[in-house]
Scaffold this motif. Structure first.
Motif, mmCIF file in Angstrom:
data_model
loop_
_atom_site.group_PDB
_atom_site.id
_atom_site.type_symbol
_atom_site.label_atom_id
_atom_site.label_comp_id
_atom_site.label_asym_id
_atom_site.label_seq_id
_atom_site.Cartn_x
_atom_site.Cartn_y
_atom_site.Cartn_z
ATOM 1 N N LEU A 117 -13.822 -2.471 -4.185
ATOM 2 C CA LEU A 117 -12.675 -2.066 -3.351
ATOM 3 C C LEU A 117 -11.453 -2.908 -3.665
ATOM 4 O O LEU A 117 -10.343 -2.386 -3.806
ATOM 5 N N GLN A 118 -11.644 -4.231 -3.786
ATOM 6 C CA GLN A 118 -10.517 -5.117 -4.065
ATOM 7 C C GLN A 118 -9.883 -4.783 -5.416
ATOM 8 O O GLN A 118 -8.654 -4.738 -5.548
ATOM 9 N N THR B 277 -4.478 4.905 6.052
ATOM 10 C CA THR B 277 -5.315 4.097 5.159
ATOM 11 C C THR B 277 -5.151 4.586 3.724
ATOM 12 O O THR B 277 -4.704 5.699 3.477
ATOM 13 N N ARG B 278 -5.535 3.758 2.753
ATOM 14 C CA ARG B 278 -5.347 4.105 1.353
ATOM 15 C C ARG B 278 -6.611 4.701 0.731
ATOM 16 O O ARG B 278 -6.538 5.425 -0.257
ATOM 17 N N ILE B 279 -7.759 4.348 1.293
ATOM 18 C CA ILE B 279 -9.019 4.874 0.767
ATOM 19 C C ILE B 279 -10.019 4.972 1.912
ATOM 20 O O ILE B 279 -9.969 4.176 2.864
ATOM 21 N N GLU C 99 -3.983 -0.151 -7.452
ATOM 22 C CA GLU C 99 -3.043 0.729 -6.749
ATOM 23 C C GLU C 99 -1.753 -0.020 -6.395
ATOM 24 O O GLU C 99 -0.651 0.516 -6.521
ATOM 25 N N SER C 100 -1.901 -1.274 -5.930
ATOM 26 C CA SER C 100 -0.729 -2.084 -5.580
ATOM 27 C C SER C 100 0.138 -2.329 -6.801
ATOM 28 O O SER C 100 1.367 -2.285 -6.729
#
Length: 362
Positions: A331-332, A238-240, A338-339
């Motif tokens: 979060l989005q 997972t990323r976070i 990050e993306s």
């Protein structure tokens, strides 16, 4: 954590327009020749791999995709207009199968890759094409061909973007039910969730992310207690991480701040013991069941001081939904940023990055 996101769709390409049989008719031109135009081609349906799309959630609701037919030809050498094409944007890594035979047709591995799902039918020919030295006034024309019609199964192996972390019965399953399309088993006792649940969270028309509800951790999880190894392994991709804390208490004499702080430290210690990489992941604090506390702000301040926490913190009620929408938007926003950084790094590595100072960080 990987899971398979699936959607079955039907694609119907447009039919080609019919050719026209007509003749030139003008004053003083008694026997004008044939001037029937061709029909337009039918619209085709394409799929394009887009790294900005995360899931196949759109295609679970929009199952039928039908392109327009081509227009019929007309007299005076007028050709029919072609049908408009449709392009379906899918995540990179999407595999496309024939739903009826199970045969794999495409594997879309590169950003920008474009393939044809259903080819539009060719337009028919007007009588203009059938003129010859022995047939000066042909009445033949051809009809447009039907477009391709397919039933397809889209399959995507997805990594969860967000992992929910917390003690058993902290409200993780309730939260994932509130913000996503997942329907996990929920009950009022520990270890209700025995397998990871995954849900797609839709934050807007064009944005979504995947959240994983990992079964609750207990002390000793890093050594395998309570199926701990199995659960912790799911969090590594997972990323976070969202660290969910239950701040409610049925006992009025209980020191809830000390209890919650001890539980939080125990979980963080299990992360550190299991993997330094996991311990170093970005982690946000989420205080659940805050609506059941008489003075939420005071409890929040005391808890953050006790934990010496300086990172992002959110107060929510997973049951009523209070505070969950703001959490989803934050979060989005974080995941999108990050993306964007990852895409720039990838483009620089590929030699395709174009620097634009408008998007440069401050």
């Amino acid at each position: 954590m990987k899971f398979v996101d699936e959607a079955t769709i039907e694609v119907v390409a447009g039919k080609g327009g019919n050719g026209a049989a007509s003749f030139r008719r003008e004053k003083f031109i008694e026997k004008g020749g044939p001037n029937g135009g061709d029909g337009g081609r039918g619209g085709s349906i394409y799929a394009e791999a887009d790294r900005n799309v995360n899931t196949l959630i759109d295609y679970r609701y929009a199952r039928l995709h039908r392109a327009r037919n081509g227009e019929n030809g007309r007299g005076s050498d007028q050709y029919g207009a072609g049908g408009e094409d449709i392009t379906l944007r899918v995540p990179v890594g999407t595999m496309i199968f024939d739903a009826e035979t199970g045969e794999q047709l495409f594997d879309m591995k590169r950003h920008g890759e474009k393939i044809t799902l259903a080819q539009g039918g060719a337009g028919g020919l007007g009588n203009l094409h059938f003129k010859s030295s022995v047939n000066r006034a042909p009445r033949q024309f051809t009809y447009g061909k039907e477009g391709e019609h397919r039933k397809l199964r889209l399959e995507l192996k997805v990594l969860a973007d967000v992992g929910l972390l917390g003690m058993p019965n902290a409200g993780k399953s309730t939260l994932i039910t509130r913000i996503s399309n997942a329907k996990p088993r929920i009950a009022d006792y520990p270890f209700t969730t025995l397998h990871p649940n995954l849900g797609v969270v839709r934050s807007s028309e064009a944005h979504s992310f995947v959240v994983a509800d990992i079964p609750g951790l207990i002390e000793g999880a890093s050594e395998g207690a309570g199926l701990g190894h199995l659960f912790l392994r799911h969090l590594t991709r997972t990323r976070i991480l969202l660290h969910l804390l239950d701040v409610s208490s049925l006992d009025p004499d209980e020191d809830i701040v000390a209890k919650v702080a001890a539980e939080a430290r125990a979980i963080v210690e299990e992360l550190r013991l299991y993997s330094e990489e996991l311990y170093a992941k970005p982690r946000w604090l989420v205080l659940n069941k805050l609506d059941m506390v008489s003075d939420p702000e005071d409890l929040k301040a005391r808890l953050l001081k006790e934990l010496e926490w300086e990172g992002p913190v959110f107060g929510i009620s997973a049951l009523t939904g209070v505070g969950t929408q703001d959490l989803v938007y934050q979060l989005q926003s974080w995941l999108d940023e990050e993306s964007r950084k990852e895409h720039i790094e990838q483009d620089i590595a590929d030699g395709t990055h174009i620097y634009d100072e408008r998007f440069a960080p401050d």
